[in-house]
Structures are given as structure tokens and as C-alpha cells.
Design an enzyme around this catalytic site. Structure first.
Site, mmCIF file in Angstrom:
data_model
loop_
_atom_site.group_PDB
_atom_site.id
_atom_site.type_symbol
_atom_site.label_atom_id
_atom_site.label_comp_id
_atom_site.label_asym_id
_atom_site.label_seq_id
_atom_site.Cartn_x
_atom_site.Cartn_y
_atom_site.Cartn_z
ATOM 1 N N LYS A 1 -12.418 -8.951 -3.570
ATOM 2 C CA LYS A 1 -10.949 -8.843 -3.615
ATOM 3 C C LYS A 1 -10.433 -9.584 -4.852
ATOM 4 O O LYS A 1 -11.207 -9.875 -5.759
ATOM 5 C CB LYS A 1 -10.350 -9.411 -2.321
ATOM 6 C CG LYS A 1 -10.744 -8.625 -1.081
ATOM 7 C CD LYS A 1 -10.131 -7.247 -1.066
ATOM 8 C CE LYS A 1 -10.570 -6.450 0.149
ATOM 9 N NZ LYS A 1 -10.162 -5.049 0.059
ATOM 10 N N ASP B 1 -6.859 -7.907 4.657
ATOM 11 C CA ASP B 1 -6.042 -8.738 3.749
ATOM 12 C C ASP B 1 -5.475 -9.976 4.446
ATOM 13 O O ASP B 1 -4.953 -10.878 3.789
ATOM 14 C CB ASP B 1 -4.892 -7.910 3.163
ATOM 15 C CG ASP B 1 -5.402 -6.827 2.226
ATOM 16 O OD1 ASP B 1 -6.545 -6.944 1.739
ATOM 17 O OD2 ASP B 1 -4.665 -5.855 1.974
ATOM 18 N N SER C 1 0.832 -1.211 0.000
ATOM 19 C CA SER C 1 0.000 0.000 0.000
ATOM 20 C C SER C 1 0.865 1.260 0.000
ATOM 21 O O SER C 1 0.587 2.223 -0.713
ATOM 22 C CB SER C 1 -0.881 0.019 1.253
ATOM 23 O OG SER C 1 -1.828 -1.001 1.202
ATOM 24 N N GLY D 1 -5.994 -3.615 -7.818
ATOM 25 C CA GLY D 1 -7.115 -2.720 -7.553
ATOM 26 C C GLY D 1 -6.634 -1.423 -6.937
ATOM 27 O O GLY D 1 -7.120 -0.338 -7.260
ATOM 28 N N SER E 1 -13.360 1.684 2.910
ATOM 29 C CA SER E 1 -12.347 1.357 1.904
ATOM 30 C C SER E 1 -11.287 2.441 1.832
ATOM 31 O O SER E 1 -11.577 3.590 1.494
ATOM 32 C CB SER E 1 -13.011 1.206 0.530
ATOM 33 O OG SER E 1 -12.024 1.264 -0.479
#
Ligand code: S3P
Length: 436
Positions: free
Chosen positions: A349, A322, A26, A98, A172
Site C-alpha cells: 500500500k 484500508d 474509490s 495507486g 484486488s
């Protein structure tokens, strides 16, 4: 469709040794995007050189950012465009990511040129409406051209946007970040309200790069005032706690294990996997090394023979979203039932992670009940090896290889190529820690 498979045997030896997991996924995406818009050059250290993050870095190079590798691939000098990016010469390949596509959509929507972004089969089925809705409310011109409605490829005709307030309908970080990144390029104050706390890497990087951003006391409301100027500033990406989680679970369940995971990111919006594993009785100790910016430290995990099932709390779900596939493996080796609800996001996902996790657990003989928004695993039943699909999903592949280390016989995961999207050195670390 890839056809690489990986087979593991029940671990004959405990997991032992020390590894440094690769950089956080991330954070790496966000460093590439913000660094590409910054003025000046910065040293980036420990960038995640996985397919997902390399795709984002390549996209930023298409916008005019310069990357000069220093000593090794994950360390480089990134020279930004000083908010003067150029139109990409080619369509942007987001691969499996994504995060890459949704975050870049927020930026591309506000830049003065057109972009087309596409991805692989899995990404082409994932919902993009969730970012198109707020960005369109800001005046963005985005068309989802996929076979599936609301899905990639995305055609974005960049334009001047208007600041808005947006109430996120789901917890999100990708949607939050897409809006904040668009907001940082837009005149006025753009704000978001999130229904639960999600990972705050964008906010921390805004602070790192001197981008004015205000956060409410409960962390649910975030605002950015644009347009901003970004000054390049050196950064070291900490290790990815989501990658470390596989080894935390493996060491907790394989008798006699003791491992050290070095320089792992310990951001409090990402560390619920540690809280929940500890609550289950896992023997985990942490030495914090850095507490500013993105905190990180070393984690020691030892075999934990008396783990008990737990109910994962609603507010913990976004914080360990995750890690749920690998948490299910710990649950299968714990006494009693572990319940995961309020996690319907798992269905969108890289695979439908409720159905793929439940299906593979059952294939190994685990006792599991599926719900629309999660599942419950009752541990204490011996698992047996099986040949299972990873459905092209990196985290399903790695999670069930961890289960294979404690299952009778041989466990094979098919379609494992996607492990490269987040953890290219996974197999090397598997060999290192299991001494195979
Ligand atoms: C991410 C946010 C989460 C997470 C993903 C990375 C991010 O997705 O699952 O792997 O970097 O912002 P959502 O925003 O869809 O919850």
C-alpha cells in the site's frame, strides 16, 4: 518529502458532535473516469476534493472532459467526451494514487493515443505488473519505466484490445476494475474471476450508467460486453467509510464519547470495519438512509469500555483492507488479542502497512507480533505518546493520531501532508470533535 507534523494530547474531553466525512475516494475516481467517457452532462455532488481524486479529474480534463464547479468545489457539472477523448497534451500526474493510476491504465490502454502516467515517490515503488499482466494479455502496449522493475512511470501506447477471461491472482478491486474498464472499451465479453469479494463500486457504477455487466450469484465472476455507450447521469458520492473509521475507533476508545457520522457509504463490500468493531463490543448504531445504488446512512458511535480482541476472518480482509491500521488502534485498547492474517496486500500500500503499523504500535508501548501476512495485537497495556513517522502514508498518520487521543502525554506524527490525499478536512474535524 513533506515535513508537516501534527501533535495531539491525550483527549481531555470526550469526542462529541456530528460531522459529515468527505466523499468516498474509490467512488470519486470511478465517477470521474466513467463520466469523462459518457455522452452528455451530469451533476456530480460530494466528489472527494482530495489530491488523489483531483489528479484523476485533471487527467480526465486532459482527455477533453469539462468540469464546471457549481456552488462549491465538490459539486460540479461533468461533461463527458461521448467516447471521443483526445490525446492528453501533458504526462498524467497520478500523485500518490495507486487507484488512479491502475484504473486509468485500463482505460488508456484501449484508447487510440499514447499516454505517460507518473506518480510520487511512494507510487513509483508500487507494483504495476498486476495490471500490466492482464492488460498485456488483452494486447495492451504498456512499458513500466520506473527505477524499480514493474513500477511507474507507465508509458501506454493505446490500441485496439481483445476480450479475455482473467483469473485474478489476488483479491484486488483495482486490478478487477482495470480489466473491466479496458473490457468495456473492447469488442466482445471480458470477464474476471476474483478469489474473494472485493469492493464492487465499478460494478455498481456500471449499473448506474446503464453499462451491461453480469455478476455471478456468488459475486466472484463479473463480465462486461463492449464496446459500451455511457449515458451521463447525475450522481451523489456518499461519505467515505474509510475516513469515518478513524472517528469510529476514536469515539469507541475515548471515555464519554458520542458522535454522529452523517451520510457514510455503507456498501456491503466496504463495511466489515463496522462488523468487526461491533464484534469487539463497540457501541455502533446505524440509520440507513439510502439502500439503492451505493447505500449510505448515519452512524452513531459511543464510548465502548468493554471491547474484546477478535480474529479478523479471511473473507473480511479485502472488505476492510484500508481500515486495518486504525483497527489495530482499537485492538490496542481491547482486552485480549486481535489477529489479522491473510493481509500480505498491506505490504504494497502507500507504505508497507504491516511494518509501519507494527513499528508505530511498538513505539507507543503496545504489545504486537508481526507476521509476513499480518500481525497480532494484545490489548490492555497503557500506551504512551511518542513522536512517530507516518512514512508519507495518510492512513498511518490518521490512525496513530487517534491512538494519541488515548495515549499518556503528547503524540506527534511526522510527514502528515499526505492526509490531503484522502481527507483534506481531517484536522478541522479533529478540532471539531475533540473541541480543541
Ligand atoms: C481500491 C482498492 C483497494 C484499496 C484502495 C482503493 C479501489 O486496493 O486498498 O485504497 O478503489 O479499487 P487493491 O485493489 O490494491 O486491494
Amino acid at each position: 518529502m513533506s515535513n508537516k507534523s501534527i501533535t495531539v494530547q491525550k483527549a481531555l474531553h470526550p469526542l462529541r458532535g456530528s460531522i459529515t466525512v468527505p466523499g468516498d475516494k474509490s467512488i470519486s475516481h470511478r465517477v470521474a473516469i466513467l463520466g469523462a467517457l459518457a455522452s452528455g452532462s451530469m451533476q456530480v455532488k460530494n466528489y472527494l476534493c482530495s489530491e488523489d481524486c483531483i489528479n484523476t479529474l485533471r487527467a480526465m480534463q486532459q482527455l477533453g472532459a469539462k468540469v464546471e464547479v457549481t456552488d462549491s468545489q465538490q459539486n460540479f457539472t461533468l461533461t463527458g467526451t461521448g467516447m471521443h477523448p483526445v490525446a492528453p497534451a501533458h504526462d498524467i500526474d497520478c500523485g500518490n494514487s495507486g487507484t488512479g493510476m491502475r484504473l486509468m491504465a485500463g482505460v488508456m490502454a484501449a484508447l487510440p493515443f499514447s499516454t505517460r502516467m507518473y506518480g510520487d515517490e511512494s507510487l513509483s515503488k508500487r507494483p504495476m505488473k498486476r495490471i500490466m499482466d492482464p492488460l498485456t494479455a488483452m494486447g495492451a502496449k504498456i512499458t513500466a519505466c520506473g527505477e524499480k522493475p514493474g513500477c511507474a512511470p507507465l508509458e501506454i501506447q493505446g490500441t485496439k484490445l481483445q476480450a479475455i477471461h482473467y483469473d485474478l491472482p489476488m483479491a484486488s478491486a483495482q486490478v478487477k476494475s482495470a480489466v473491466l474498464l479496458a473490457g468495456m472499451l473492447t469488442e466482445g465479453t471480458t470477464s474476471v474471476h476474483q478469489p474473494a469479494i472485493t469492493r464492487d463500486h465499478t460494478e455498481r457504477l456500471f449499473a448506474h450508467f446503464g453499462i451491461p455487466c453480469s455478476i455471478s450469484a456468488d459475486s466472484l465472476d463479473i463480465a462486461v460486453s463492449g464496446p459500451v455507450a455511457i449515458q451521463a447521469k447525475d450522481i451523489t458520492v456518499p461519505g467515505d467509510i474509510s475516513s469515518a473509521a478513524f472517528w469510529m475507533v476514536a469515539a469507541a476508545i475515548v471515555p464519554g464519547s458520542e458522535i454522529t457520522l452523517k451520510n457514510v457509504g455503507l456498501n456491503p463490500t466496504r463495511d466489515a470495519i463496522i462488523t468487526v468493531l461491533k464484534r469487539m463490543g463497540a457501541d455502533i448504531s446505524i440509520t440507513t438512509i439510502n439502500t439503492t445504488g451505493e447505500p449510505y446512512g448515519d452512524i452513531v458511535v459511543r464510548y465502548s469500555p468493554n471491547m474484546k480482541g477478535t480474529d479478523v476472518l479471511p473473507h473480511e480482509i479485502p472488505n476492510l483492507i484500508d481500515e486495518i491500521p486504525v483497527l489495530s488502534i482499537a485492538a490496542a485498547f481491547a482486552e485480549g488479542t486481535t489477529t489479522i492474517r491473510n493481509a500480505a496486500e498491506l505490504r504494497v500500500k502507500e507504505s508497507d502497512r504491516i511494518s509501519t503499523t507494527v513499528g508505530n504500535l511498538r513505539a507507543m508501548g503496545a504489545h504486537v507480533e508481526e507476521y509476513e501476512d499480518g500481525f497480532a495485537v494484545t490489548g490492555g497495556y497503557a500506551l504512551h505518546g511518542a513522536t512517530m513517522d507516518s512514512y508519507g502514508d495518510h492512513r498511518i498518520a490518521m490512525s496513530f493520531l487517534m491512538a494519541g487521543l488515548m495515549a499518556e502525554g503528547e503524540t506527534t506524527l511526522l510527514q502528515c501532508e499526505n492526509i490531503n490525499t484522502s481527507y483534506p478536512s481531517f484536522e478541522e474535524h479533529l478540532r471539531q470533535l475533540t473541541h480543541c
